[in-house]
Design an enzyme around this catalytic site. Structure first.
Site, PDB file in Angstrom:
ATOM      1  CE1 TYR A  56      -2.735  -3.320   0.502  1.00 42.37           C
ATOM      2  CE2 TYR A  56      -3.097  -2.658   2.881  1.00 42.37           C
ATOM      3  CZ  TYR A  56      -3.320  -3.488   1.747  1.00 42.37           C
ATOM      4  OH  TYR A  56      -3.799  -4.627   1.902  1.00 42.37           O
ATOM      5  N   PRO A 203     -14.645  -8.013   2.525  1.00 39.92           N
ATOM      6  CG  PRO A 203     -14.706  -6.617   4.504  1.00 39.92           C
ATOM      7  CD  PRO A 203     -14.032  -6.981   3.094  1.00 39.92           C
ATOM      8  CB  THR A 208     -27.000 -10.573  -9.365  1.00 40.57           C
ATOM      9  OG1 THR A 208     -27.725 -11.472  -8.580  1.00 40.57           O
ATOM     10  CG2 THR A 208     -25.853 -11.457 -10.055  1.00 40.57           C
TER      11      THR A 208
END
Length: 279
Positions: A56, A203, A208
């Site tokens: 990061y 998480p 859909t």
């Protein structure tokens, strides 16, 4: 182990709902000031587990957390990850678990985080070009030296976890997992059996319209947001589950952490559970 707490490695007590720092901007200016405020608010709200990585920003995220939070309050655990480096032919990021690279990244993380020991150090990915015994042996040696408290893994299979545990005690596994994406269900079950912390990254599910409607229906029933419902489902899914949702906004931090107080009925849990379509 309680509904709200877990001892990583059997002795490192953390709150089960943590924070992933990946989304915090490290650029100078207002965005960085906002990131510092988010990190500080996370701790104010009682989070004791914050996840970062060398990847990061090449360590910039680690430096940001130190700027925001050092000196650290008692009980705060900042876990970082090593094993990815700009060692590709043209300086691009690639998996790199060579012992000298891992050792250097750990030493740099200690300096950037301003600590003498990283309580939980995770191997970001297994480097297929370096023997696993060399990778984990290096981290095991640094644990013996007192520079690492516990060793964790990320994105591993059950077979890789079993192999790793022959080399070093594994305290945590960080794999992709959510209510709709359970490719690593066998790994979660293996962690649960062994008492290993499971930190699901990504998480919060993206599904859909039908699946999202099912999540929204439960959220409406309990008077919560879909994100809170998904985090509550994870906490109910397994006692070794330690979600680390990430955000760059204070209001989302507050929303996410409120999920720790949300209780799903067995029927609501089952309704969410049924949304997953095994492949």
């Amino acid at each position: 182990m309680t509904s709200k707490g877990f001892r990583i490695g059997g002795d490192l007590e953390v709150r089960r709902l943590g924070f992933g720092a990946m989304h915090l901007s490290t650029e100078a200016g207002p965005a960085r000031e906002s990131s510092l405020a988010v990190a500080r608010r996370v701790v104010e709200l009682g989070v004791t587990l914050i996840d970062t990585a060398y990847l990061y920003g090449g360590g910039a995220n680690e430096e940001l957390l130190a700027e925001a939070l050092y000196p650290y309050p008692d009980g705060l655990v900042i876990t970082t990850k090593v094993g990815v480096a700009r060692s590709g032919p043209h300086g691009e990021w690639k998996l790199d678990g060579r012992p000298d690279v891992l050792r250097t990244q750990v030493e740099q993380a200690l300096r950037r985080l301003r600590v003498e020991r990283i309580e939980l150090l995770q191997l970001h990915r297994i480097d297929p070009e370096t023997p696993l015994a060399d990778q984990l042996g290096t981290l095991r040696d640094m644990r013996t030296e007192g520079k690492i408290g516990r060793v964790g893994l990320s994105e591993v299979t059950v077979a890789e976890l079993d192999q790793a545990r022959q080399i070093v005690d594994v305290a945590s596994v960080q794999n992709r997992y959510n209510v709709l994406d359970r490719e690593h269900e066998p790994v979660l079950l293996a962690c649960e059996h062994a008492g290993i912390a499971f930190l699901p990254w990504r998480p919060v599910a993206a599904g859909t319209s039908g699946e999202l409607a099912g999540i929204a229906a439960v959220a409406s029933e309990v008077g919560a947001t879909p994100t809170q419902v998904l985090l509550a489902w994870l906490l109910s899914r397994s006692p070794v589950m330690l979600p680390i949702p990430g955000t760059a906004r204070v209001e989302h931090v507050e929303e996410n952490l409120a999920a720790g107080e949300l209780h799903l009925t067995s029927a609501q849990y089952a309704a969410l559970d049924r949304l997953h379509q095994p492949t």
